[in-house]
Enzyme design. Structure first.
Site, PDB file in Angstrom:
ATOM      1  N   HIS A  12      -4.752   2.861  -1.568  1.00  0.00           N
ATOM      2  CA  HIS A  12      -4.483   4.310  -2.196  1.00  0.00           C
ATOM      3  C   HIS A  12      -3.826   3.940  -3.454  1.00  0.00           C
ATOM      4  O   HIS A  12      -3.145   3.242  -3.674  1.00  0.00           O
ATOM      5  CB  HIS A  12      -3.763   5.259  -1.427  1.00  0.00           C
ATOM      6  CG  HIS A  12      -2.435   4.841  -0.889  1.00  0.00           C
ATOM      7  ND1 HIS A  12      -1.257   4.766  -1.551  1.00  0.00           N
ATOM      8  CD2 HIS A  12      -1.904   4.004   0.313  1.00  0.00           C
ATOM      9  CE1 HIS A  12      -0.355   4.358  -1.217  1.00  0.00           C
ATOM     10  NE2 HIS A  12      -0.740   3.957   0.234  1.00  0.00           N
ATOM     11  N   GLU A 102      -2.390   4.360   8.162  1.00  0.00           N
ATOM     12  CA  GLU A 102      -1.330   3.359   7.972  1.00  0.00           C
ATOM     13  C   GLU A 102      -0.633   3.215   9.427  1.00  0.00           C
ATOM     14  O   GLU A 102      -0.727   3.979  10.368  1.00  0.00           O
ATOM     15  CB  GLU A 102      -0.384   3.775   6.835  1.00  0.00           C
ATOM     16  CG  GLU A 102       0.687   2.684   6.670  1.00  0.00           C
ATOM     17  CD  GLU A 102       0.273   1.463   6.319  1.00  0.00           C
ATOM     18  OE1 GLU A 102      -0.389   0.602   6.970  1.00  0.00           O
ATOM     19  OE2 GLU A 102       0.574   1.133   5.038  1.00  0.00           O
TER      20      GLU A 102
END
Length: 193
Positions: A12, A102
């Site tokens: 990201h 994550e």
């Protein structure tokens, strides 16, 4: 046996937590992260969704459920195209996967590593000893991430189209290790940009 297709693993764009050196959370992108998101959309349109001869080809887009990955990919276009076989295809149709979230840092979520060393010195030492098996208090380990990635990797293997997976460093490390044959232990230190 791995299928032959192009797979792209962008992390990201830079988030507010990246700047603050905090782990986990669900922060928004910084201005630099937004610039990366815009550049990624151009790369996807010009490189991932096009064959070498310039013709448009079907491609897939997967992200985690966390906003920093969705914000990073929000500029990617989703035109309707016809495949060579005449099938109607939504280009880079967005698919969110919890499996791509994550590593959950549990009680340490949102902290810096310095804060963890001060508040949880034993945890900090244990993580440094063995990142692969270390599990955050009330959180996850890399081994937990590997387990949740197995069904996703099976799905990846079924598809033949180019695939862009926008996720997080810890998760991308383990997918990278699977496809390159790198040991999982070594992969815990790979820098995914």
């Amino acid at each position: 046996h791995h299928s032959q297709k192009a797979i792209y693993f962008p992390r990201h764009g830079q988030s507010e937590f990246n700047v603050q050196k905090r782990i986990g959370g669900d922060p928004v992108l910084t201005e630099q992260g937004e610039q990366f998101a815009e550049a990624l959309a151009v790369f996807a349109r010009e490189r991932i969704c096009r064959a070498e001869d310039g013709t448009e080809i079907p491609a897939r887009l997967w992200t985690s459920t966390l906003q920093r990955t969705k914000l990073t990919t929000r500029h990617i276009e989703h035109p309707i195209i016809a495949t060579p076989s005449g099938q109607v295809w939504t280009q880079m149709e967005h698919r969110e996967w919890h499996n791509l979230d994550e590593i959950y840092a549990g009680l340490c979520d949102g902290m810096t590593y310095g804060e963890i060393e001060k508040q949880f010195p034993l945890e900090a030492r244990e993580r440094k000893k063995d990142k692969l098996t270390y599990r955050y208090p009330r959180g996850e380990s890399y081994l937990d991430v590997i387990q949740r990635l197995e069904p996703l990797i099976q799905d990846m293997e079924r598809h033949k189209e180019p695939l862009l997976i926008c996720s997080h460093q810890g998760v991308l490390r383990m997918i990278y290790s699977f496809y390159t044959g790198m040991s999982r232990e070594a992969a815990t230190n790979v820098d995914i940009k």
